[in-house]
Write a protein that holds these residues in place. Structure first.
Motif, PDB file in Angstrom:
ATOM      1  N   VAL A  92       0.837  -1.210   0.000  1.00  0.00           N
ATOM      2  CA  VAL A  92       0.000   0.000   0.000  1.00  0.00           C
ATOM      3  C   VAL A  92       0.869   1.256   0.000  1.00  0.00           C
ATOM      4  CG1 VAL A  92      -1.729   1.328   1.275  1.00  0.00           C
ATOM      5  CG2 VAL A  92      -1.879  -1.172   1.200  1.00  0.00           C
ATOM      6  N   LEU A  93       0.677   2.063  -1.028  1.00  0.00           N
ATOM      7  CA  LEU A  93       1.359   3.354  -1.136  1.00  0.00           C
ATOM      8  C   LEU A  93       0.335   4.457  -0.881  1.00  0.00           C
ATOM      9  CD1 LEU A  93       3.549   5.411  -2.186  1.00  0.00           C
ATOM     10  CD2 LEU A  93       2.667   4.959  -4.471  1.00  0.00           C
ATOM     11  N   LEU A  94       0.594   5.298   0.110  1.00  0.00           N
ATOM     12  CA  LEU A  94      -0.268   6.466   0.342  1.00  0.00           C
ATOM     13  C   LEU A  94       0.395   7.663  -0.313  1.00  0.00           C
ATOM     14  CD1 LEU A  94      -1.070   6.133   4.187  1.00  0.00           C
ATOM     15  CD2 LEU A  94      -2.230   5.049   2.241  1.00  0.00           C
ATOM     16  N   THR A  95      -0.366   8.447  -1.048  1.00  0.00           N
ATOM     17  CA  THR A  95       0.245   9.613  -1.672  1.00  0.00           C
ATOM     18  C   THR A  95      -0.703  10.806  -1.662  1.00  0.00           C
ATOM     19  OG1 THR A  95       1.085  10.478  -3.765  1.00  0.00           O
ATOM     20  CG2 THR A  95      -0.337   8.600  -3.920  1.00  0.00           C
TER      21      THR A  95
ATOM     22  N   TRP B 266      -0.096   0.693   5.853  1.00  0.00           N
ATOM     23  CA  TRP B 266       0.606   1.198   4.671  1.00  0.00           C
ATOM     24  C   TRP B 266       2.069   0.752   4.686  1.00  0.00           C
ATOM     25  CZ3 TRP B 266       4.492   5.027   5.350  1.00  0.00           C
ATOM     26  CH2 TRP B 266       4.575   5.551   6.649  1.00  0.00           C
ATOM     27  N   HIS B 267       2.658   0.770   3.489  1.00  0.00           N
ATOM     28  CA  HIS B 267       4.049   0.323   3.351  1.00  0.00           C
ATOM     29  C   HIS B 267       4.966   1.425   2.846  1.00  0.00           C
ATOM     30  CE1 HIS B 267       1.402  -3.223   2.922  1.00  0.00           C
ATOM     31  NE2 HIS B 267       2.262  -3.719   3.782  1.00  0.00           N
ATOM     32  N   ARG B 268       4.394   2.390   2.151  1.00  0.00           N
ATOM     33  CA  ARG B 268       5.200   3.496   1.635  1.00  0.00           C
ATOM     34  C   ARG B 268       4.296   4.727   1.542  1.00  0.00           C
ATOM     35  NH1 ARG B 268       7.633   3.844  -4.509  1.00  0.00           N
ATOM     36  NH2 ARG B 268       8.964   5.666  -4.205  1.00  0.00           N
ATOM     37  N   MET B 269       4.879   5.893   1.775  1.00  0.00           N
ATOM     38  CA  MET B 269       4.096   7.131   1.696  1.00  0.00           C
ATOM     39  C   MET B 269       4.903   8.166   0.916  1.00  0.00           C
ATOM     40  SD  MET B 269       2.654   9.511   4.855  1.00  0.00           S
ATOM     41  CE  MET B 269       1.961   8.180   5.782  1.00  0.00           C
ATOM     42  N   LEU B 270       4.268   8.776  -0.062  1.00  0.00           N
ATOM     43  CA  LEU B 270       4.927   9.856  -0.809  1.00  0.00           C
ATOM     44  C   LEU B 270       4.144  11.136  -0.555  1.00  0.00           C
ATOM     45  CD1 LEU B 270       5.781   8.266  -4.264  1.00  0.00           C
ATOM     46  CD2 LEU B 270       7.403   9.280  -2.683  1.00  0.00           C
ATOM     47  N   VAL B 271       4.775  12.067   0.126  1.00  0.00           N
ATOM     48  CA  VAL B 271       4.107  13.330   0.439  1.00  0.00           C
ATOM     49  C   VAL B 271       4.776  14.441  -0.362  1.00  0.00           C
ATOM     50  CG1 VAL B 271       3.456  14.951   2.256  1.00  0.00           C
ATOM     51  CG2 VAL B 271       3.740  12.520   2.794  1.00  0.00           C
ATOM     52  N   VAL B 272       4.006  15.087  -1.214  1.00  0.00           N
ATOM     53  CA  VAL B 272       4.528  16.218  -1.975  1.00  0.00           C
ATOM     54  C   VAL B 272       4.173  17.488  -1.208  1.00  0.00           C
ATOM     55  CG1 VAL B 272       4.387  17.500  -4.137  1.00  0.00           C
ATOM     56  CG2 VAL B 272       4.203  14.999  -4.157  1.00  0.00           C
TER      57      VAL B 272
ATOM     58  N   LEU C 285       3.773  14.087  21.905  1.00  0.00           N
ATOM     59  CA  LEU C 285       4.825  14.038  20.882  1.00  0.00           C
ATOM     60  C   LEU C 285       5.551  12.696  20.910  1.00  0.00           C
ATOM     61  CD1 LEU C 285       5.917  15.893  18.742  1.00  0.00           C
ATOM     62  CD2 LEU C 285       7.524  16.831  20.414  1.00  0.00           C
ATOM     63  N   ALA C 286       5.695  12.166  22.103  1.00  0.00           N
ATOM     64  CA  ALA C 286       6.378  10.863  22.227  1.00  0.00           C
ATOM     65  C   ALA C 286       5.614   9.766  21.500  1.00  0.00           C
ATOM     66  CB  ALA C 286       6.531  10.503  23.704  1.00  0.00           C
ATOM     67  N   GLY C 287       4.349  10.015  21.245  1.00  0.00           N
ATOM     68  CA  GLY C 287       3.536   8.997  20.580  1.00  0.00           C
ATOM     69  C   GLY C 287       3.399   9.231  19.092  1.00  0.00           C
ATOM     70  N   ALA C 288       4.153  10.186  18.549  1.00  0.00           N
ATOM     71  CA  ALA C 288       4.030  10.507  17.118  1.00  0.00           C
ATOM     72  C   ALA C 288       4.509   9.352  16.254  1.00  0.00           C
ATOM     73  CB  ALA C 288       4.845  11.754  16.794  1.00  0.00           C
ATOM     74  N   PHE C 289       3.918   9.209  15.098  1.00  0.00           N
ATOM     75  CA  PHE C 289       4.464   8.299  14.096  1.00  0.00           C
ATOM     76  C   PHE C 289       5.753   8.943  13.592  1.00  0.00           C
ATOM     77  CE2 PHE C 289       0.114   6.936  14.060  1.00  0.00           C
ATOM     78  CZ  PHE C 289       0.112   5.644  13.579  1.00  0.00           C
ATOM     79  N   ARG C 290       6.801   8.172  13.496  1.00  0.00           N
ATOM     80  CA  ARG C 290       8.059   8.699  12.962  1.00  0.00           C
ATOM     81  C   ARG C 290       8.504   7.834  11.798  1.00  0.00           C
ATOM     82  NH1 ARG C 290      10.238  12.525  16.449  1.00  0.00           N
ATOM     83  NH2 ARG C 290       9.163  12.554  18.451  1.00  0.00           N
ATOM     84  N   PRO C 291       7.959   8.145  10.605  1.00  0.00           N
ATOM     85  CA  PRO C 291       8.315   7.321   9.454  1.00  0.00           C
ATOM     86  C   PRO C 291       9.805   7.432   9.154  1.00  0.00           C
ATOM     87  CG  PRO C 291       6.575   8.900   8.916  1.00  0.00           C
ATOM     88  CD  PRO C 291       7.088   9.267  10.253  1.00  0.00           C
ATOM     89  N   GLU C 292      10.320   6.394   8.542  1.00  0.00           N
ATOM     90  CA  GLU C 292      11.723   6.425   8.121  1.00  0.00           C
ATOM     91  C   GLU C 292      11.783   7.126   6.762  1.00  0.00           C
ATOM     92  OE1 GLU C 292      13.510   2.547   8.483  1.00  0.00           O
ATOM     93  OE2 GLU C 292      14.905   3.061   6.853  1.00  0.00           O
TER      94      GLU C 292
ATOM     95  N   VAL D  99       9.462  16.200  -2.300  1.00  0.00           N
ATOM     96  CA  VAL D  99       8.768  14.907  -2.257  1.00  0.00           C
ATOM     97  C   VAL D  99       9.402  14.049  -1.170  1.00  0.00           C
ATOM     98  CG1 VAL D  99       8.049  12.877  -3.554  1.00  0.00           C
ATOM     99  CG2 VAL D  99       8.341  15.064  -4.742  1.00  0.00           C
ATOM    100  N   TRP D 100       8.648  13.789  -0.144  1.00  0.00           N
ATOM    101  CA  TRP D 100       9.106  12.942   0.960  1.00  0.00           C
ATOM    102  C   TRP D 100       8.724  11.510   0.640  1.00  0.00           C
ATOM    103  CZ3 TRP D 100      11.425  15.044   5.370  1.00  0.00           C
ATOM    104  CH2 TRP D 100      11.362  16.430   5.479  1.00  0.00           C
ATOM    105  N   ASP D 101       9.711  10.645   0.564  1.00  0.00           N
ATOM    106  CA  ASP D 101       9.468   9.229   0.293  1.00  0.00           C
ATOM    107  C   ASP D 101       9.703   8.489   1.611  1.00  0.00           C
ATOM    108  OD1 ASP D 101       9.373   6.638  -0.616  1.00  0.00           O
ATOM    109  OD2 ASP D 101      10.707   6.976  -2.328  1.00  0.00           O
ATOM    110  N   LEU D 102       8.640   7.990   2.195  1.00  0.00           N
ATOM    111  CA  LEU D 102       8.706   7.490   3.572  1.00  0.00           C
ATOM    112  C   LEU D 102       8.280   6.031   3.674  1.00  0.00           C
ATOM    113  CD1 LEU D 102       6.721  10.524   5.039  1.00  0.00           C
ATOM    114  CD2 LEU D 102       9.213  10.288   5.011  1.00  0.00           C
ATOM    115  N   LYS D 103       8.805   5.364   4.666  1.00  0.00           N
ATOM    116  CA  LYS D 103       8.236   4.053   4.993  1.00  0.00           C
ATOM    117  C   LYS D 103       7.973   4.015   6.494  1.00  0.00           C
ATOM    118  CE  LYS D 103      12.485   1.307   5.355  1.00  0.00           C
ATOM    119  NZ  LYS D 103      13.249   0.216   4.765  1.00  0.00           N
ATOM    120  N   PRO D 104       7.085   3.126   6.937  1.00  0.00           N
ATOM    121  CA  PRO D 104       6.752   3.144   8.358  1.00  0.00           C
ATOM    122  C   PRO D 104       8.016   2.925   9.168  1.00  0.00           C
ATOM    123  CG  PRO D 104       5.338   1.624   7.165  1.00  0.00           C
ATOM    124  CD  PRO D 104       6.412   2.038   6.220  1.00  0.00           C
ATOM    125  N   GLY D 105       8.249   3.759  10.118  1.00  0.00           N
ATOM    126  CA  GLY D 105       9.443   3.594  10.947  1.00  0.00           C
ATOM    127  C   GLY D 105       8.998   3.171  12.324  1.00  0.00           C
TER     128      GLY D 105
END
Ligand SMILES: NC(=O)c1ccc[n+]([C@@H]2O[C@H](COP(=O)([O-])OP(=O)(O)OC[C@H]3O[C@@H](n4cnc5c(N)ncnc54)[C@H](OP(=O)(O)O)[C@@H]3O)[C@@H](O)[C@H]2O)c1
Length: 227
Positions: free
Chosen positions: A6-9, A167-173, A194-201, A213-219
């Motif tokens: 799953v790619l979120l964009t 999701w497996h990958r996220m592209l944020v423009v 803040l300690a509970g934020a998602f921090r994608p890799e 363009v941020w190319d991210l994966k779940p971190g």
């Protein structure tokens, strides 16, 4: 396999809006990243949007660059509000189109009308929010041979995928404009502190024109210590 990749964009303003307060989103991204989204459509087996995006934008969801096949167009639409005169329905005899709705809607008259126009309709058990359960939707897509899925929005659908960690990958423009009030890219994803934020890799950061363009994966998932 129970889920496609799953790619979120999405394209957002610097202040994290994917549309103005009145829902206008075309085109937040104006540079080469539009081309990027066409390439992604070519490279994925299916493209998905929420029904509100269809009602607001009437997208065609076609791939405008040369390719042998068009990706399957998928709409999540609990009560089958998809308009018969939408671009998606009008082109469904040529481009495969599938709607996931609540189970009881799949045997009603709206479903029959859509099927007669060559739109596939599949009922899915409702999740906690009364909408088609996303994990069941992903399983159904995998069963249909869909290995890769691109989710193009809008906010409610993106939020549900992030919240469900599906999701497996996220592209944020991120485009250099400020909108202030508007549609937030993501709503409640369950983050309080803040300690509970998602921090994608961050896989890669690309600059196309003046857009990033941020190319991210779940971190790290919320609740885990930051190293
Ligand atoms: N900038 C961008 O990249 C971009 C991309 C796409 C859209 N947009 C903008 O986003 C706005 C629309 O966003 P939105 O948040 O209002 O709507 P949305 O995410 O497009 O659609 C949400 C609707 O989808 C249906 N749905 C069915 N199953 C769902 C599930 N499991 N999880 C979540 N939703 C489900 C629900 O309606 P039912 O309850 O009736 O099923 C829900 O209200 C528009 O202004 C559009 O222009 C921007």
């Amino acid at each position: 396999v129970n889920s496609p990749q799953v790619l979120l964009t999405f394209a957002q303003s610097i202040d994290g809006r994917i549309a103005t307060a009145c829902g206008e989103s075309r085109y937040i991204s104006r540079s080469g990243s539009l081309e990027l989204s066409q390439e992604l459509r070519r490279d994925n087996d299916a493209i998905m949007v929420g029904i509100s995006t269809v009602l607001r934008d009437d997208p065609a969801l076609t791939c405008r660059i040369a390719s042998d096949t068009n990706p399957l167009r998928v709409v999540l639409d609990s009560s089958l509000r998809l308009p018969p005169d939408s671009q998606l329905v009008q082109s469904a005899d040529e481009i495969p189109t599938l709607v996931y709705c609540r189970q009881e809607a799949a045997s009603g008259s709206a479903a029959a009308a859509l099927r007669s126009r060559k739109v596939g309709v599949e009922g899915i058990p409702a999740g906690e929010d009364g909408r088609p359960d996303l994990e069941a939707v992903l399983k159904s897509l995998a069963g249909r041979g869909i290995n890769s899925l691109m989710v193009e929005g809008g906010a409610a659908l993106l939020t549900a995928f992030v919240r469900g960690k599906l999701w497996h990958r996220m592209l944020v423009v991120t485009a250099p404009l400020l909108l202030g009030r508007g549609v937030e890219a993501l709503g409640d994803i369950g983050v309080e502190a803040l300690a509970g934020a998602f921090r994608p890799e961050v896989r890669e950061i690309r600059i196309i024109g003046s857009e990033v363009v941020w190319d991210l994966k779940p971190g790290l998932l919320p609740g885990k210590e930051v190293q």
